[in-house]
Design an enzyme around this catalytic site. Structure first.
Site, PDB file in Angstrom:
ATOM      1  N   GLY A 107       8.021  20.981 -40.236  1.00 42.91           N
ATOM      2  CA  GLY A 107       7.068  19.266 -39.988  1.00 42.91           C
ATOM      3  C   GLY A 107       5.482  19.701 -40.189  1.00 42.91           C
ATOM      4  O   GLY A 107       5.412  18.278 -39.666  1.00 42.91           O
ATOM      5  N   ILE A 108       4.979  20.317 -39.827  1.00 40.91           N
ATOM      6  CA  ILE A 108       4.126  20.897 -39.790  1.00 40.91           C
ATOM      7  C   ILE A 108       2.850  20.554 -41.138  1.00 40.91           C
ATOM      8  O   ILE A 108       3.254  21.522 -42.324  1.00 40.91           O
ATOM      9  CB  ILE A 108       3.703  21.748 -38.749  1.00 40.91           C
ATOM     10  CG1 ILE A 108       4.249  21.790 -37.705  1.00 40.91           C
ATOM     11  CG2 ILE A 108       1.670  22.551 -38.713  1.00 40.91           C
ATOM     12  CD1 ILE A 108       4.009  23.082 -36.889  1.00 40.91           C
TER      13      ILE A 108
ATOM     14  N   THR B  82       3.795  18.527 -45.883  1.00 41.30           N
ATOM     15  CA  THR B  82       4.134  19.528 -44.304  1.00 41.30           C
ATOM     16  C   THR B  82       4.859  20.292 -44.890  1.00 41.30           C
ATOM     17  O   THR B  82       5.338  20.443 -45.888  1.00 41.30           O
ATOM     18  CB  THR B  82       4.803  18.573 -43.476  1.00 41.30           C
ATOM     19  OG1 THR B  82       6.632  17.844 -44.137  1.00 41.30           O
ATOM     20  CG2 THR B  82       4.179  17.036 -43.134  1.00 41.30           C
ATOM     21  N   ASP B  83       5.323  21.379 -43.730  1.00 42.39           N
ATOM     22  CA  ASP B  83       6.091  22.719 -44.337  1.00 42.39           C
ATOM     23  C   ASP B  83       7.819  22.310 -43.252  1.00 42.39           C
ATOM     24  O   ASP B  83       7.970  21.107 -43.318  1.00 42.39           O
ATOM     25  CB  ASP B  83       6.057  23.396 -43.473  1.00 42.39           C
ATOM     26  CG  ASP B  83       5.749  24.696 -41.787  1.00 42.39           C
ATOM     27  OD1 ASP B  83       6.055  22.932 -41.358  1.00 42.39           O
ATOM     28  OD2 ASP B  83       4.511  24.211 -42.068  1.00 42.39           O
ATOM     29  N   ARG B  84       8.651  23.156 -43.451  1.00 44.57           N
ATOM     30  CA  ARG B  84       9.960  22.742 -43.119  1.00 44.57           C
ATOM     31  C   ARG B  84      10.164  21.894 -41.658  1.00 44.57           C
ATOM     32  O   ARG B  84      10.769  22.136 -41.392  1.00 44.57           O
ATOM     33  CB  ARG B  84      10.517  24.551 -43.085  1.00 44.57           C
ATOM     34  CG  ARG B  84      11.928  23.703 -42.394  1.00 44.57           C
ATOM     35  CD  ARG B  84      13.404  25.407 -42.327  1.00 44.57           C
ATOM     36  NE  ARG B  84      14.451  24.986 -42.977  1.00 44.57           N
ATOM     37  CZ  ARG B  84      15.423  26.393 -42.446  1.00 44.57           C
ATOM     38  NH1 ARG B  84      14.585  26.833 -42.760  1.00 44.57           N
ATOM     39  NH2 ARG B  84      16.541  26.014 -42.853  1.00 44.57           N
TER      40      ARG B  84
END
Length: 141
Positions: free
Chosen positions: A18-19, A14-16
């Site tokens: 949360g995706i 995930t990225d920053r």
């Protein structure tokens, strides 16, 4: 024949926000494709030991939704097109319990020898060609 692989989104994917990061979708495609080919009875490692490689020549990835950490996914893969020179796999990724895919895509692979020179799989390895053709036509391999 469509093959389904279950995946849980890991925190590292995930990225920053949360995706799930866009870069992990091709990795999920590869996992599903590898399991699919193994389910046909010919793991990639065996095929490569026997002198047949499948280098990637094209990748398409279309985002229709998103997923987040710990989402449970189903990656569907099938053989969309087959020629003696190449194979195209198609993919759909669904969140568990949902009917609409969050992602669709495809990968195109050439049939080559260990020297990465193209080969006519139908002539060189008709057994492998027939196995993949049977999977494309919906028969169990």
């Amino acid at each position: 024949m469509r093959y389904r692989t279950r995946i849980a989104v890991r925190y590292a994917e995930t990225d920053r926000m949360g995706i799930a990061h866009h870069s992990v979708y091709p990795i999920w495609y590869e996992q599903a494709r590898s399991e699919f080919v193994a389910a046909l009875g010919l793991p990639y490692s065996q095929m490569e030991e026997e002198g047949v490689l499948t280098p990637l020549s094209a990748l398409e990835c279309h985002f229709k939704g998103s997923c987040t950490y710990e989402d449970r996914l189903c990656v569907e893969v099938w053989v969309d097109r087959l020629t003696p020179a190449r194979v195209v796999f198609a993919y759909q990724i669904f969140k568990e319990g949902e009917e609409r895919p969050i992602n669709t895509g495809s990968t195109t692979h050439g049939w080559t020898g260990p020297d990465l020179r193209p080969l006519n799989l139908k002539k060189r390895r008709p057994d492998i060609y027939q196995l993949v053709l049977s999977a494309m036509e919906g028969e169990e391999g």
